[in-house]
Write an enzyme that holds these catalytic residues in place. Structure first.
Site, PDB file in Angstrom:
ATOM      1  N   HIS A   1      -7.696   3.949   1.258  1.00 28.27           N
ATOM      2  CA  HIS A   1      -6.700   4.447   2.083  1.00 28.27           C
ATOM      3  C   HIS A   1      -7.165   4.698   3.537  1.00 28.27           C
ATOM      4  O   HIS A   1      -8.223   5.134   3.581  1.00 28.27           O
ATOM      5  CB  HIS A   1      -5.977   5.709   1.665  1.00 28.27           C
ATOM      6  CG  HIS A   1      -4.858   6.206   2.766  1.00 28.27           C
ATOM      7  ND1 HIS A   1      -3.735   5.254   3.014  1.00 28.27           N
ATOM      8  CD2 HIS A   1      -4.565   7.446   3.121  1.00 28.27           C
ATOM      9  CE1 HIS A   1      -2.895   6.123   3.684  1.00 28.27           C
ATOM     10  NE2 HIS A   1      -3.207   7.416   3.902  1.00 28.27           N
TER      11      HIS A   1
ATOM     12  N   ASP B   1       0.688  -1.307  -0.059  1.00 31.77           N
ATOM     13  CA  ASP B   1      -0.215  -0.086   0.004  1.00 31.77           C
ATOM     14  C   ASP B   1       0.855   1.208   0.011  1.00 31.77           C
ATOM     15  O   ASP B   1       2.031   1.287   0.397  1.00 31.77           O
ATOM     16  CB  ASP B   1      -0.635   0.125   1.199  1.00 31.77           C
ATOM     17  CG  ASP B   1      -2.325  -0.725   1.198  1.00 31.77           C
ATOM     18  OD1 ASP B   1      -2.219  -1.509   0.058  1.00 31.77           O
ATOM     19  OD2 ASP B   1      -2.894  -0.772   2.096  1.00 31.77           O
ATOM     20  N   ASP B   2       0.370   2.425  -0.253  1.00 30.73           N
ATOM     21  CA  ASP B   2       0.877   3.761  -0.270  1.00 30.73           C
ATOM     22  C   ASP B   2       1.750   3.874  -1.194  1.00 30.73           C
ATOM     23  O   ASP B   2       2.875   4.975  -0.854  1.00 30.73           O
ATOM     24  CB  ASP B   2       1.331   4.089   1.175  1.00 30.73           C
ATOM     25  CG  ASP B   2       0.219   3.900   2.234  1.00 30.73           C
ATOM     26  OD1 ASP B   2      -0.825   3.742   1.832  1.00 30.73           O
ATOM     27  OD2 ASP B   2       0.568   3.615   3.417  1.00 30.73           O
TER      28      ASP B   2
END
Length: 308
Positions: A132, A11-12
């Site tokens: 998110h 993620d991210d």
């Protein structure tokens, strides 16, 4: 033997150059198989180039809680912004939502703008899209999120319900409360996503193995709990009977080299978690050879959403 398809999602991606480098290093080591891009991240354009260069499967990590919107008309005077002109934050977004302060048409506008920017950066639509800080399963937001996925023909998402979470006594009570809230929101989202024809892997893991709690044994234990859970489960529209004896699992991870302020973030600079040693700890754990050999011995094949 039961075949397991494991999507290990970093993620991210796009948060900062050091996060990007860590995620790419993990992918090249065969430790992750998929990434989720923050299009409002300070290094999103660089991340998209890296994904293209190394053929990294990439989806969209829709962000409504950290930093700045990408939709121009929402950058001023929008219900999605706090008094400082940024998104309300992980808990602030939830508070504003519960108070009825968020305009869902603006949520939809921003989600669509993020899909469009993803397309502009990568040259294709995202094969999967999640939220998110798990904002995509929140009340009201879940309906708008599902509509956007259906409109763009994005087939896959994430539903963060982790088997065995309740038995994880190492998770501090305040964080466990947050996770249990995410779990409840996820259960309430299943019918909405199903109605819109959206799919997700049989099992999600990643809350119990996050940051300092990640180890080869914690990942292994989470995968084992997942397999036990899914093989004992009754069939449902989203998850038909396991005739093929294949189970799909998504493991959410956050590897990277720690952010160094002021570089990074989504408009406000990097947060504490991104600057901590826990990012590097995840990276170092994921690339351990014994984890890779575990996968091989149990007939676990790493893949991405486009392989499902």
């Amino acid at each position: 033997m039961l075949q397991v398809k494991l999507i290990v999602t970093g993620d991210d991606f796009g948060y900062c150059p050091r996060r990007n480098q860590g995620i790419v290093d993990c992918f090249l080591a065969g430790a992750i198989s998929n990434v989720s891009l923050l299009v409002n991240g300070s290094a999103a354009a660089d991340a998209a180039k890296l994904a293209r260069r190394y053929s990294i499967p990439i989806g969209l990590h829709a962000n409504l809680s950290e930093g700045s919107p990408v939709c121009e008309v929402l950058k001023t005077n929008s219900s999605l912004l706090n008094q400082d002109g940024f998104f309300h934050g992980k808990m602030g977004f939830r508070t504003a939502l519960s108070r009825g302060l968020l305009n869902m048409s603006e949520v939809k506008q921003e989600l669509k703008a993020q899909v469009e920017l993803f397309h502009e950066l990568t040259g294709h639509l995202p094969p999967h899209m999640d939220g998110h800080q798990h904002v995509h399963v929140l009340p009201e937001v879940r309906h708008v999120f599902a509509e956007v996925l259906e409109e763009y023909g994005i087939k896959y998402t994430r539903v963060p319900v982790e088997p065995g979470l309740h038995n994880c006594d190492w998770i501090p009570p305040s964080l466990m409360d947050f996770y249990l809230g995410v779990e409840e929101d996820s259960f309430n989202t299943v019918d909405v996503f199903t109605k819109h024809g959206i799919r997700w892997p049989d099992i999600y893991i990643g809350l119990s193995t996050m940051g300092k709690n990640m180890s080869v044994s914690s990942i292994w234990s989470a995968i084992n709990s997942a397999i036990v859970e899914v093989t004992s489960r009754a069939p449902s529209p989203a998850h038909p009977a396991l005739q093929s004896r294949t189970v799909t699992i998504e493991l959410m991870v956050h590897p990277g080299y720690p952010s160094v302020p002021p570089v990074g973030g989504c408009g406000e600079g990097p947060d504490d978690f991104s600057q901590s040693w826990e990012r590097l700890h995840e990276l170092q754990t994921l690339i351990k050879p014994e984890l890779q050999s575990h996968y091989k011995s149990r007939n676990i094949q790493l893949c991405s959403f486009k392989d499902l």
